[in-house]
Write a protein that holds these residues in place. Sequence first.
Motif, short mmCIF file in Angstrom:
data_model
loop_
_atom_site.label_atom_id
_atom_site.label_comp_id
_atom_site.label_asym_id
_atom_site.label_seq_id
_atom_site.Cartn_x
_atom_site.Cartn_y
_atom_site.Cartn_z
N LYS A 242 -56.18 -48.67 18.31
CA LYS A 242 -57.27 -47.72 18.57
C LYS A 242 -57.30 -47.43 20.06
O LYS A 242 -57.75 -48.23 20.86
CB LYS A 242 -58.59 -48.34 18.10
N THR A 243 -56.79 -46.25 20.40
CA THR A 243 -56.64 -45.90 21.81
C THR A 243 -57.99 -45.85 22.53
O THR A 243 -58.07 -46.12 23.74
CB THR A 243 -55.95 -44.54 21.94
N PHE B 37 -62.08 -51.08 27.39
CA PHE B 37 -61.55 -52.16 28.22
C PHE B 37 -61.62 -51.80 29.71
O PHE B 37 -61.97 -52.64 30.55
CB PHE B 37 -60.10 -52.46 27.80
N HIS C 1 -47.78 -51.14 25.49
CA HIS C 1 -49.20 -51.49 25.45
C HIS C 1 -49.56 -52.48 26.55
O HIS C 1 -50.59 -52.35 27.21
CB HIS C 1 -49.54 -52.07 24.08
N ASP D 280 -60.29 -47.87 22.49
CA ASP D 280 -60.67 -49.19 23.02
C ASP D 280 -60.09 -49.42 24.41
O ASP D 280 -60.57 -50.30 25.14
CB ASP D 280 -60.20 -50.29 22.06
N LEU D 281 -59.07 -48.66 24.80
CA LEU D 281 -58.54 -48.78 26.15
C LEU D 281 -59.58 -48.34 27.19
O LEU D 281 -59.71 -48.94 28.25
CB LEU D 281 -57.27 -47.95 26.30
N ALA E 115 -57.09 -52.48 20.83
CA ALA E 115 -56.72 -51.32 21.63
C ALA E 115 -55.31 -50.85 21.33
O ALA E 115 -54.96 -49.69 21.59
CB ALA E 115 -56.86 -51.65 23.12
#
Length: 234
Positions: free
Chosen positions: A84-85, A91, A19, A87-88, A81
């Motif tokens: 919860k993918t 970002f 991550h 949120d990538l 993130a």
Amino acid sequence: MELQTSLQVAQPTGLSDPHLLVILLIIVVTGILGGLANSFLADRAQGAAPERGKYALLGVVAALTVPLFLNMISSNLLESARAKTLDLFVFAGFSVLYVVATRRLVENVTQRLLTQLEQVRGDVGELRDRASRAAEAPAGAEAAESDAANLAYQDVELLRAISEENFVYGNLAGLAEKTSLSRELVSTRLAALKAQGLIEARINDKSVLHWYISARGRQLLEEILGGQDERKSA
């Protein structure tokens, strides 16, 4: 419960954390993209092709401060993130906007500082001009007092006569009659007054050379006559 605890303990940290590596990759990529976007914006504003590499590097530097900014505003976007993918992507978008906005903010602050600096320079220049004028004023006043002290009665009469009427240069009869002085004295004092810059000879509209009182001589005459009037009224 024991299985969950063991999973938390076994969770990778540091550079071995996937991550964290993804976050670092997003920072680098968005920094480059934001820097290139800034370079294109600068290209439109300046009309010249800027250095793309410089803008890309500055974009990465600005993007590296995004986690610091999120921490300052107490945002948990980076932590969320992890689970919860989606949120990538949030970002990544925020990082690009942050890099672009940071350039505009820095330019505005720089422009404001330059404007204030120019204003300060102008104020300093104005203060210097005032100081120089104030330093020159006493010298001018002392010179005027010195000229007034050196003027004799016949000089004042000549200045008064020249200021009231026109007298042809070289014709001393009119001035001698006007001031009740001898021609020899009038000739001598005219030369002295001209050397002091109190009177001057100029050609009039009819191409005839006449005596005229200069601006300095007129000011000095007004001061002398004004002082005489004050003494009379007193």
